[in-house]
Design a protein around this motif. Sequence first.
Motif, PDB file in Angstrom:
ATOM      1  N   ALA A  37      39.313  46.612  40.515  1.00  0.00           N
ATOM      2  CA  ALA A  37      37.890  46.622  40.742  1.00  0.00           C
ATOM      3  C   ALA A  37      37.394  46.060  39.495  1.00  0.00           C
ATOM      4  N   ALA A  38      37.750  46.421  38.460  1.00  0.00           N
ATOM      5  CA  ALA A  38      37.312  45.909  37.195  1.00  0.00           C
ATOM      6  C   ALA A  38      37.452  44.061  37.023  1.00  0.00           C
ATOM      7  N   ILE A  39      38.805  43.627  37.324  1.00  0.00           N
ATOM      8  CA  ILE A  39      38.899  42.439  36.949  1.00  0.00           C
ATOM      9  C   ILE A  39      39.183  41.545  38.072  1.00  0.00           C
ATOM     10  N   SER A  40      38.747  41.943  39.408  1.00  0.00           N
ATOM     11  CA  SER A  40      38.793  41.213  40.752  1.00  0.00           C
ATOM     12  C   SER A  40      37.885  41.727  41.827  1.00  0.00           C
ATOM     13  N   ARG A  41      37.733  40.899  42.655  1.00  0.00           N
ATOM     14  CA  ARG A  41      36.688  41.458  44.060  1.00  0.00           C
ATOM     15  C   ARG A  41      37.411  40.794  45.121  1.00  0.00           C
ATOM     16  N   PRO A  42      37.450  41.536  46.341  1.00  0.00           N
ATOM     17  CA  PRO A  42      38.128  41.064  47.511  1.00  0.00           C
ATOM     18  C   PRO A  42      37.023  40.180  48.076  1.00  0.00           C
ATOM     19  N   PRO A  47      43.629  36.769  52.525  1.00  0.00           N
ATOM     20  CA  PRO A  47      44.359  37.838  53.010  1.00  0.00           C
ATOM     21  C   PRO A  47      44.132  38.860  52.048  1.00  0.00           C
ATOM     22  N   VAL A  48      44.112  40.261  53.015  1.00  0.00           N
ATOM     23  CA  VAL A  48      44.089  41.478  52.301  1.00  0.00           C
ATOM     24  C   VAL A  48      45.211  41.482  50.853  1.00  0.00           C
ATOM     25  N   GLY A  49      44.583  41.872  49.818  1.00  0.00           N
ATOM     26  CA  GLY A  49      45.510  42.082  48.646  1.00  0.00           C
ATOM     27  C   GLY A  49      45.544  40.927  47.904  1.00  0.00           C
ATOM     28  N   PHE A  50      44.902  40.263  48.135  1.00  0.00           N
ATOM     29  CA  PHE A  50      44.710  38.843  47.461  1.00  0.00           C
ATOM     30  C   PHE A  50      43.115  38.419  46.839  1.00  0.00           C
ATOM     31  N   VAL A  85      46.072  34.154  34.566  1.00  0.00           N
ATOM     32  CA  VAL A  85      45.714  34.076  36.164  1.00  0.00           C
ATOM     33  C   VAL A  85      47.239  34.003  36.978  1.00  0.00           C
ATOM     34  N   ARG A  86      48.312  33.352  36.672  1.00  0.00           N
ATOM     35  CA  ARG A  86      49.577  33.399  37.143  1.00  0.00           C
ATOM     36  C   ARG A  86      50.059  34.738  37.244  1.00  0.00           C
ATOM     37  N   ASN A  87      50.136  35.653  36.208  1.00  0.00           N
ATOM     38  CA  ASN A  87      50.606  36.747  36.124  1.00  0.00           C
ATOM     39  C   ASN A  87      49.996  37.940  37.200  1.00  0.00           C
ATOM     40  N   PHE A  88      48.492  37.729  37.206  1.00  0.00           N
ATOM     41  CA  PHE A  88      47.664  38.433  38.187  1.00  0.00           C
ATOM     42  C   PHE A  88      48.207  38.282  39.515  1.00  0.00           C
ATOM     43  N   TYR A  89      48.436  36.809  39.945  1.00  0.00           N
ATOM     44  CA  TYR A  89      48.800  36.747  41.174  1.00  0.00           C
ATOM     45  C   TYR A  89      50.243  37.022  41.603  1.00  0.00           C
ATOM     46  N   GLU A  90      50.807  36.823  40.637  1.00  0.00           N
ATOM     47  CA  GLU A  90      52.272  36.992  40.756  1.00  0.00           C
ATOM     48  C   GLU A  90      52.501  38.785  41.200  1.00  0.00           C
TER      49      GLU A  90
END
Length: 145
Positions: A37-42, A47-50, A85-90
């Motif tokens: 929640a601190a570094i992202s928001r839905p 898609p759920v989880g991304f 960014v790549r590490n987060f989405y991986e």
Amino acid sequence: MNGKTIARMLAFLPLALVAACNQEPQDPAKAAEAKMAAISRPDPRLPVGFPIYLGEDGAREFVVEDVPTGGKIATFSIHARPLAVRNFYEERAKAAGMTIAGRMDGGEIVSVEARKEGGNPRTFGATALQKGEFTNVTLMFDVTS
């Protein structure tokens, strides 16, 4: 600091230590959720989880488009290093049970591609390009088979 201030601080120290010792250990799932929640928001368009990776101070110019051949493409800009960014989405792809199909590292531009047969999404790609002070991010969901 004067003597009274130091005395007050020393008097408070045992109370602080007792309070710290009496805290329950934090649930790992809740800790992971708080970190996320601190570094992202839905966003309901993804898609759920991304979720949207916010970088240092939030996403700019966030756009989601449906692709005529199917799937979605999301684009935005953030203050963050492309590799972060790549590490987060991986990590998000792995958490969704996807298999990493490929990675590209060109320094200023990096990407990851993941797949999951029968998944939702079935394919996912994230590309991050450093452009001046911003990193431009492109996310692709089910655009390719």
